[in-house]
Scaffold this active site. Structure first.
Site, mmCIF file in Angstrom:
data_model
loop_
_atom_site.group_PDB
_atom_site.id
_atom_site.type_symbol
_atom_site.label_atom_id
_atom_site.label_comp_id
_atom_site.label_asym_id
_atom_site.label_seq_id
_atom_site.Cartn_x
_atom_site.Cartn_y
_atom_site.Cartn_z
ATOM 1 N N HIS A 207 1.456 10.942 -13.903
ATOM 2 C CA HIS A 207 0.901 10.157 -13.094
ATOM 3 C C HIS A 207 1.318 8.673 -13.522
ATOM 4 O O HIS A 207 0.700 8.068 -14.263
ATOM 5 C CB HIS A 207 -0.353 10.233 -12.927
ATOM 6 C CG HIS A 207 -0.791 11.451 -12.080
ATOM 7 N ND1 HIS A 207 -1.034 11.352 -10.838
ATOM 8 C CD2 HIS A 207 -1.433 12.953 -12.605
ATOM 9 C CE1 HIS A 207 -1.449 12.851 -10.287
ATOM 10 N NE2 HIS A 207 -1.730 13.573 -11.443
ATOM 11 N N CYS B 173 3.548 14.171 -9.493
ATOM 12 C CA CYS B 173 2.700 15.356 -9.783
ATOM 13 C C CYS B 173 3.051 16.262 -8.793
ATOM 14 O O CYS B 173 4.106 17.104 -8.681
ATOM 15 C CB CYS B 173 1.198 14.723 -9.910
ATOM 16 S SG CYS B 173 0.133 16.147 -10.787
ATOM 17 N N GLU C 200 0.784 5.805 -11.836
ATOM 18 C CA GLU C 200 -0.173 5.021 -11.529
ATOM 19 C C GLU C 200 -1.359 5.188 -12.627
ATOM 20 O O GLU C 200 -2.116 4.116 -12.437
ATOM 21 C CB GLU C 200 -0.604 5.174 -10.096
ATOM 22 C CG GLU C 200 -1.472 6.574 -9.923
ATOM 23 C CD GLU C 200 -0.772 7.731 -10.023
ATOM 24 O OE1 GLU C 200 -1.740 8.963 -9.590
ATOM 25 O OE2 GLU C 200 0.391 8.064 -10.423
#
Length: 195
Positions: free
Chosen positions: A175, A77, A177
């Site tokens: 993202h 990001c 994650e």
């Protein structure tokens, strides 16, 4: 394997750590130069604002060190944007790993670009096992322009770089994650397949 997460004023360090732990990796979160240089892989996360993030990196003397890393590095990001040459956000000079400009989405679009979006035009082992129909989770108001270093694209009003690659440096705008199975696969590929 030693995986280091660059410690700076970025908002998603904890969630990246948890995502790596789900893959069996306990990362070291650090801004200590020697510890970063000794790591096998480095993750450069980011949620925040480009100008203040670069100020922190300069204060920690990381601005000059990071472009010299020899091991695989993955920006996430804001991490992707800070690895570019310049960002329109706060008119910020960035790390310059990628000779790419970061622009603000034009005024006709709702910003931030937030939510799930598909990726396409995938290249390289970072995306092994993913398809052009896979969705990743995004939250951003700025994007890296398409370039020779683009290895994946996303469309939001225009096509932009969903991922970049140059030498040992990789970066994704989404993202991973927070992107469920597809995101976990990107992190796993970075850990296991990128040498």
């Amino acid at each position: 394997m030693k995986v280091a997460i660059v410690k700076y004023n970025a908002g998603n360090v904890q969630s990246v750590s948890f995502a790596l732990e789900r893959l069996g990796i306990t990362p070291l979160v650090t801004d200590v130069h020697e510890e970063l240089l000794a790591a096998d892989k480095i993750i450069f996360p980011g949620v925040g604002e480009a100008g203040s993030a670069m100020t922190y990196l300069r204060q920690a003397n990381l601005e000059k060190l990071m472009p010299q890393f020899k091991q695989p590095v993955l920006g996430i990001c804001l991490g992707l944007q800070l690895m570019c040459r310049h960002s329109e956000e706060s008119d910020t000079a960035c790390l310059g790993v990628f000779p790419v400009e970061v622009k603000r989405f034009n005024q006709g679009l709702k910003v931030p670009h937030m939510g799930w979006n598909t990726i396409h035009s995938l290249k390289g082992s970072l995306f092994e096992g993913l398809s052009e129909k896979d969705f990743l989770y995004y939250v951003h108001s700025y994007y890296a322009e398409l370039s020779d270093y683009t290895i994946a694209q996303t469309d939001y009003g225009l096509s932009y770089s969903a991922a970049l690659h140059k030498d040992n440096f990789y970066a994704v705008q989404a993202h991973p994650e927070k992107s469920a199975q597809a995101g976990a696969k990107i992190l796993e590929n970075f850990i296991k397949r990128i040498q």
